[in-house]
Write a protein that holds these residues in place. Sequence first.
Motif, PDB file in Angstrom:
ATOM      1  N   TRP A   1     123.144  93.507  75.322  1.00 39.09           N
ATOM      2  CA  TRP A   1     122.443  94.502  76.127  1.00 39.09           C
ATOM      3  C   TRP A   1     123.188  95.825  76.145  1.00 39.09           C
ATOM      4  O   TRP A   1     122.563  96.899  76.186  1.00 39.09           O
ATOM      5  CB  TRP A   1     122.212  93.977  77.539  1.00 39.09           C
ATOM      6  N   GLN A   2     124.520  95.783  76.106  1.00 39.75           N
ATOM      7  CA  GLN A   2     125.290  97.028  76.030  1.00 39.75           C
ATOM      8  C   GLN A   2     125.060  97.708  74.680  1.00 39.75           C
ATOM      9  O   GLN A   2     124.942  98.933  74.605  1.00 39.75           O
ATOM     10  CB  GLN A   2     126.765  96.744  76.245  1.00 39.75           C
ATOM     11  N   ALA A   3     124.996  96.914  73.604  1.00 39.24           N
ATOM     12  CA  ALA A   3     124.726  97.476  72.281  1.00 39.24           C
ATOM     13  C   ALA A   3     123.330  98.092  72.225  1.00 39.24           C
ATOM     14  O   ALA A   3     123.137  99.165  71.645  1.00 39.24           O
ATOM     15  CB  ALA A   3     124.873  96.398  71.211  1.00 39.24           C
ATOM     16  N   LEU A   4     122.360  97.440  72.848  1.00 41.15           N
ATOM     17  CA  LEU A   4     121.011  98.004  72.891  1.00 41.15           C
ATOM     18  C   LEU A   4     121.003  99.310  73.687  1.00 41.15           C
ATOM     19  O   LEU A   4     120.348 100.277  73.303  1.00 41.15           O
ATOM     20  CB  LEU A   4     120.040  96.992  73.503  1.00 41.15           C
ATOM     21  N   GLY A   5     121.761  99.367  74.768  1.00 42.45           N
ATOM     22  CA  GLY A   5     121.876 100.602  75.542  1.00 42.45           C
ATOM     23  C   GLY A   5     122.504 101.722  74.738  1.00 42.45           C
ATOM     24  O   GLY A   5     122.065 102.873  74.814  1.00 42.45           O
ATOM     25  N   ILE A   6     123.529 101.400  73.947  1.00 38.97           N
ATOM     26  CA  ILE A   6     124.154 102.407  73.085  1.00 38.97           C
ATOM     27  C   ILE A   6     123.143 102.915  72.064  1.00 38.97           C
ATOM     28  O   ILE A   6     123.052 104.115  71.800  1.00 38.97           O
ATOM     29  CB  ILE A   6     125.409 101.832  72.394  1.00 38.97           C
ATOM     30  N   LYS A   7     122.349 102.006  71.487  1.00 34.66           N
ATOM     31  CA  LYS A   7     121.329 102.404  70.515  1.00 34.66           C
ATOM     32  C   LYS A   7     120.317 103.338  71.147  1.00 34.66           C
ATOM     33  O   LYS A   7     119.935 104.362  70.567  1.00 34.66           O
ATOM     34  CB  LYS A   7     120.651 101.159  69.950  1.00 34.66           C
ATOM     35  N   LEU A   8     119.862 103.009  72.352  1.00 30.77           N
ATOM     36  CA  LEU A   8     118.893 103.869  73.032  1.00 30.77           C
ATOM     37  C   LEU A   8     119.497 105.223  73.369  1.00 30.77           C
ATOM     38  O   LEU A   8     118.846 106.260  73.226  1.00 30.77           O
ATOM     39  CB  LEU A   8     118.376 103.180  74.286  1.00 30.77           C
ATOM     40  N   LEU A   9     120.752 105.245  73.793  1.00 28.29           N
ATOM     41  CA  LEU A   9     121.423 106.498  74.113  1.00 28.29           C
ATOM     42  C   LEU A   9     121.584 107.366  72.867  1.00 28.29           C
ATOM     43  O   LEU A   9     121.330 108.577  72.901  1.00 28.29           O
ATOM     44  CB  LEU A   9     122.782 106.219  74.741  1.00 28.29           C
TER      45      LEU A   9
END
Length: 70
Positions: free
Chosen positions: A48-56
Amino acid sequence: NMEKLGAFAAVIVALLIIAAIFALPIMWLWNLCLVPAMPTILVKIGFWQALGIKLLIGLLAYGDSSRKDK
């Protein structure tokens, strides 16, 4: 009604697969390349942190896609 439920479930599964396609490479690169290079300042991240980084990254790099350069 069952057709709508099946279509909804298919959309949810498709979104999860797309999220995994985007997030897993970021998570692997972070955990397998960056953390070993700088172990004192970086910690491992989860899905979920990696997905957040991708979205950011997407927002920062492509956030103003409505603007047209002339």
